[in-house]
Design an enzyme around this catalytic site. Structure first.
Site, short mmCIF file in Angstrom:
data_model
loop_
_atom_site.label_atom_id
_atom_site.label_comp_id
_atom_site.label_asym_id
_atom_site.label_seq_id
_atom_site.Cartn_x
_atom_site.Cartn_y
_atom_site.Cartn_z
N HIS A 128 -1.57 2.90 -0.20
CA HIS A 128 -2.16 2.20 0.95
C HIS A 128 -3.30 1.28 0.50
O HIS A 128 -3.36 0.11 0.87
CB HIS A 128 -2.66 3.22 1.97
CG HIS A 128 -3.32 2.62 3.17
ND1 HIS A 128 -2.67 2.46 4.37
CD2 HIS A 128 -4.57 2.12 3.34
CE1 HIS A 128 -3.50 1.89 5.23
NE2 HIS A 128 -4.66 1.68 4.63
N GLU A 129 -4.19 1.83 -0.33
CA GLU A 129 -5.34 1.04 -0.80
C GLU A 129 -4.90 -0.08 -1.74
O GLU A 129 -5.48 -1.16 -1.75
CB GLU A 129 -6.38 1.94 -1.46
CG GLU A 129 -6.96 3.01 -0.57
CD GLU A 129 -7.48 2.51 0.76
OE1 GLU A 129 -8.02 1.38 0.82
OE2 GLU A 129 -7.34 3.23 1.76
N HIS B 40 -3.92 -3.13 0.21
CA HIS B 40 -5.11 -3.96 0.51
C HIS B 40 -5.49 -4.78 -0.73
O HIS B 40 -5.74 -5.98 -0.63
CB HIS B 40 -6.31 -3.08 0.89
CG HIS B 40 -6.22 -2.44 2.23
ND1 HIS B 40 -6.20 -3.14 3.40
CD2 HIS B 40 -6.18 -1.13 2.58
CE1 HIS B 40 -6.14 -2.31 4.43
NE2 HIS B 40 -6.12 -1.07 3.95
#
Length: 152
Positions: free
Chosen positions: A67-68, A71
């Site tokens: 998820h990170e 980003h």
């Protein structure tokens, strides 16, 4: 798992799922409470919550890392990196990353309970907040209250 292992894990996940290297730092941040991790826009570093690793294991941590990294890679390439952006949601689906992490089970924070008893009528009061027994009296008979039990 220490800082070098988490750095290695993030680099491996980046190459395996995104096909691009992770060139910045990944670390655990003990101050994170309710979030699994965060991507820092200024430094391009990734901070992860160690308690999620302790509670749910490596699989959940890999999901948070993916998820990170969504980003990270979208921000580096100049595309939409925010949660509401279409590019971000599409990349999440492509790498099978969770949009949200599991809820943190907060076992260490037990709720304090105070039990008071009226000296006149023996009526018991259970409260979550401590009260001033010199100022407050029984609502039924106006008798004096005493603290009989405090549990944390």
């Amino acid at each position: 798992m220490d800082e070098q292992e988490i750095q290695r894990l993030v680099e491996e996940v980046s190459l395996q799922y995104f096909g691009m290297p992770f060139l910045h730092k990944a670390m655990f941040n003990s101050r994170l409470r309710t979030t699994g991790g965060r991507y820092l826009l200024n430094t391009h570093n990734i901070e992860l919550n160690y308690r999620y690793y302790e509670m749910y294991g490596k699989e959940e941590l890999v999901g948070i890392v993916k998820h990170e990294l969504c980003h990270y890679h979208l921000h580096i390439t100049g595309r939409g990196y925010k949660h509401r952006d279409k590019d971000f949601r599409e990349l999440l689906k492509a790498v099978d990353a969770p949009r949200f992490c599991k809820r943190m089970i907060n076992e260490e924070k037990g709720k304090k309970v105070y039990m008071y008893e009226c000296m006149e009528c023996s009526l018991q009061y259970v409260r979550r907040r401590q009260i001033n027994t010199k100022r407050y009296v029984c609502g039924k008979c106006k008798g004096k209250l005493i603290l009989i039990k405090k549990t944390s």
